[in-house]
Write an enzyme that holds these catalytic residues in place. Structure first.
Site, PDB file in Angstrom:
ATOM      1  CE1 TYR A  72      -4.194   1.844   0.606  1.00  0.00           C
ATOM      2  CE2 TYR A  72      -2.612   3.414   1.500  1.00  0.00           C
ATOM      3  CZ  TYR A  72      -3.872   3.135   1.017  1.00  0.00           C
ATOM      4  OH  TYR A  72      -4.808   4.131   0.940  1.00  0.00           O
ATOM      5  CG  PHE A 124      -7.548  16.498 -24.474  1.00  0.00           C
ATOM      6  CD1 PHE A 124      -7.742  16.111 -25.800  1.00  0.00           C
ATOM      7  CD2 PHE A 124      -8.054  15.690 -23.471  1.00  0.00           C
ATOM      8  CE1 PHE A 124      -8.431  14.943 -26.092  1.00  0.00           C
ATOM      9  CE2 PHE A 124      -8.734  14.525 -23.770  1.00  0.00           C
ATOM     10  CZ  PHE A 124      -8.925  14.144 -25.078  1.00  0.00           C
ATOM     11  CG  ASP A 125     -12.157  16.246 -24.552  1.00  0.00           C
ATOM     12  OD1 ASP A 125     -10.997  15.846 -24.387  1.00  0.00           O
ATOM     13  OD2 ASP A 125     -13.108  15.479 -24.753  1.00  0.00           O
ATOM     14  CG  ASP A 214      -2.026  18.093 -21.571  1.00  0.00           C
ATOM     15  OD1 ASP A 214      -1.599  16.936 -21.457  1.00  0.00           O
ATOM     16  OD2 ASP A 214      -3.200  18.358 -21.902  1.00  0.00           O
ATOM     17  CB  ALA A 216      -0.836  13.236 -23.700  1.00  0.00           C
ATOM     18  CE  LYS A 257      -3.854  10.318 -24.610  1.00  0.00           C
ATOM     19  NZ  LYS A 257      -4.650  10.434 -23.374  1.00  0.00           N
ATOM     20  CG  HIS A 449     -16.651  13.884 -27.389  1.00  0.00           C
ATOM     21  ND1 HIS A 449     -16.234  14.495 -26.238  1.00  0.00           N
ATOM     22  CD2 HIS A 449     -15.659  13.018 -27.735  1.00  0.00           C
ATOM     23  CE1 HIS A 449     -15.039  14.023 -25.914  1.00  0.00           C
ATOM     24  NE2 HIS A 449     -14.673  13.135 -26.797  1.00  0.00           N
TER      25      HIS A 449
HETATM   26  N1  F0G Z   1      -4.151  15.800 -22.468  1.00  0.00           N
HETATM   27  C1  F0G Z   1      -4.133  15.446 -23.761  1.00  0.00           C
HETATM   28  C2  F0G Z   1      -3.345  16.248 -24.735  1.00  0.00           C
HETATM   29  C3  F0G Z   1      -4.827  14.313 -24.169  1.00  0.00           C
HETATM   30  O1  F0G Z   1      -4.795  13.970 -25.455  1.00  0.00           O
HETATM   31  C4  F0G Z   1      -5.545  13.550 -23.217  1.00  0.00           C
HETATM   32  C5  F0G Z   1      -6.286  12.385 -23.595  1.00  0.00           C
HETATM   33  C6  F0G Z   1      -5.534  13.976 -21.866  1.00  0.00           C
HETATM   34  C7  F0G Z   1      -4.820  15.102 -21.545  1.00  0.00           C
HETATM   35  C8  F0G Z   1      -6.262  13.227 -20.803  1.00  0.00           C
HETATM   36  O2  F0G Z   1      -5.626  12.048 -20.495  1.00  0.00           O
HETATM   37  O3  F0G Z   1      -7.211  10.225 -21.181  1.00  0.00           O
HETATM   38  O4  F0G Z   1      -5.312   9.784 -19.636  1.00  0.00           O
HETATM   39  O5  F0G Z   1      -7.241  11.072 -18.868  1.00  0.00           O
HETATM   40  N2  F0G Z   1      -6.538  12.096 -24.771  1.00  0.00           N
HETATM   41  C9  F0G Z   1      -7.197  10.911 -25.257  1.00  0.00           C
HETATM   42  C10 F0G Z   1      -7.403  11.039 -26.722  1.00  0.00           C
HETATM   43  C11 F0G Z   1      -8.391  10.461 -24.507  1.00  0.00           C
HETATM   44  O6  F0G Z   1      -8.108  10.186 -27.286  1.00  0.00           O
HETATM   45  O7  F0G Z   1      -6.854  11.961 -27.343  1.00  0.00           O
HETATM   46  P1  F0G Z   1      -6.393  10.716 -20.029  1.00  0.00           P
END
Ligand code: F0G
Length: 459
Positions: A72, A124-125, A214, A216, A257, A449
């Protein structure tokens, strides 16, 4: 004869794929309310929905999983993972989280207050969602060139320093941080140059505003810097990544990613007060500080994945495949965001389905048509994803309307790329016959979406 390019790995384990008939797909898509997120994965032949968590792990990652320490607190897995993050990015404080949005949730819970303004190069969304749900404002400061899909420039994900400065001046004292996204997913997986990263950070710091990267697809961004930016050709990917992070104040990472794992994320920073602040939210949301929602085995796999994916050959193989698919589309004349980015092709739906009005969501319509054609699942990155304006509640038609075809890492072969390209060509050839799109029947107030229910018009 010069030897042709080939992957820098070979395949040890395979997973069977299922084909289907058009009749079956018509039925399944109807049942899914014309939203491909609602399809069952087994109803999909080639899955290009996302490159997130869909990659194949290596034999080294799988073997590291067997050594996972599931204690843990204080697991060896955490310390292995922490060591890699500290070494690659140069940050002292590391908080694991179960994915990228969880890292945003934890850090933004500490940093974002009602009424704040957070500029970024096309958030990102989920990032935008975590800002807007806290009644703060996300302002896009990407360069205008990113909107012209046919314009070929090497770093189309860049920040407009002019736009950024305007936001910083007009909102002095009200900007808790800026989000710098690499690569810029929303405008097509487009990279940000080292020069732009540096200048963006200098500008923010001049106004006392810290920068959160950010991250990814940071490794793909590093690859583009190496191959496109003057002065970086002889540097390793690890050296380039280290320089990128030397300018910023913190990172949030979706490890699904470029971490080459199926689940995982983290926050890292050198700011002790941010670490202390974020810690308070990590424990109730994600779990204790040495696991943050992840298994010990996940942390082990991630430690290896980060190391592997910051090697040139791994990235070269990946980007080569994405570029191969793009070259097939060039052959067929299908318009996409140029030059192709790191993780996906973004088809310019506005230029394909010219007869479908924007109010009927051309990119979503194209997504449906490609699925019906060959069981290929892409994803709309367009007007539906853009959500409504939080104040006026109007649809936001100001951005691009794209069909994104993501390529999972180390999963499909170039033969699959040929199938994707041929299916797209078939839809493209009958594009003028497609005159009606979709209408929204039900939508969630935020991040609609994923769950939106749509009706196909004119059918
Ligand atoms: N930032 C970026 C640039 C992303 O592309 C994503 C996720 C996230 C943050 C959030 O990360 O999914 O691990 O919580 N992108 C995916 C996509 C979902 O399909 O582009 P997460």
């Amino acid at each position: 004869m010069e030897l042709p390019f080939a992957e820098s790995w070979k395949i040890k384990m395979i997973e069977p794929l299922k084909k289907s008939t058009r009749e079956q797909r018509e039925q399944w898509l109807k049942e899914a309310h014309n939203n491909v997120f609602m399809l069952k994965a087994e109803q999909v032949y080639i899955d290009c929905l996302t490159d997130s968590g869909t990659g194949a792990m290596s034999d080294r990652q799988w073997s590291a999983m067997m050594l996972g320490d599931e204690s843990y607190a204080g697991a060896t897995s955490f310390y292995k993972f922490q060591e890699v993050v500290q070494r690659l990015f140069g940050f002292k404080y590391v908080i694991p989280t179960h994915q990228g949005r969880a890292a945003e949730n934890v850090l933004f819970s500490y940093l974002v207050k009602e009424g704040n303004v957070v500029p970024g190069n096309a958030h990102f969304d989920t990032t935008k969602g975590h800002i807007e749900s806290r009644h703060a404002k996300a302002i896009d400061v990407t360069i205008d060139e990113a909107k012209d899909t046919q314009l070929e420039i090497p770093f189309k994900g860049n920040v407009s320093l002019e736009k950024l400065e305007k936001v910083l001046v007009e909102n002095k004292g009200n900007v808790p941080f800026m989000v710098l996204t690499v690569t810029n997913n929303t405008v097509g997986g487009q990279p940000v140059s080292m020069k732009n990263i540096k200048e963006t950070c200098e500008l923010c710091h001049k106004y006392g505003v810290p920068v959160v990267m950010d991250s990814a697809r940071f490794a793909e961004n590093s690859y583009f810097i190496k191959t496109r930016e003057e002065g970086y050709a002889d540097k390793t990917i690890k050296e380039i990544a280290r320089e990128m992070y030397s300018y910023v104040d913190a990172m949030t990472m979706s490890a699904k990613k470029d971490g080459l794992v199926n689940m995982g994320g983290f926050i890292a920073t050198n700011r002790e007060e941010w670490y202390e602040g974020a810690k308070l939210f990590c424990i109730p949301f994600e779990g204790f500080l040495t696991y943050g929602g992840l298994n010990g085995r996940d942390l082990n796999a991630l430690a290896v994945g980060l190391d592997e994916n910051t090697e040139f050959e791994m990235l070269e193989t990946r980007i080569h495949q994405v570029q191969y698919l793009a070259s097939k589309l060039d052959e067929y004349g299908i318009p996409y965001q140029r030059p192709v980015g790191g993780h996906a092709l973004f088809i310019d739906a506005d230029k394909v389905l010219c007869n479908v009005p924007k109010e009927e969501f051309p990119a979503q319509t194209l997504t449906c048509e490609l699925y019906l054609e060959a069981g290929i699942r892409g994803c709309e990155i367009g007007y539906i994803l853009a959500d409504r304006d939080p104040v006026t509640r109007e649809n936001r038609f100001g951005g691009l309307d794209l069909l994104r075809l993501c390529i999972a890492r180390r999963v499909y072969t170039d033969n699959h790329m040929n199938v994707i390209a041929a299916a797209l060509k078939n839809v493209y050839d009958r594009r003028n016959e497609i005159t009606r799109g979709v209408a929204i029947e039900w939508e969630a107030p935020l991040m609609r979406h994923f769950t939106v229910k749509l009706r196909r018009l004119g059918k």
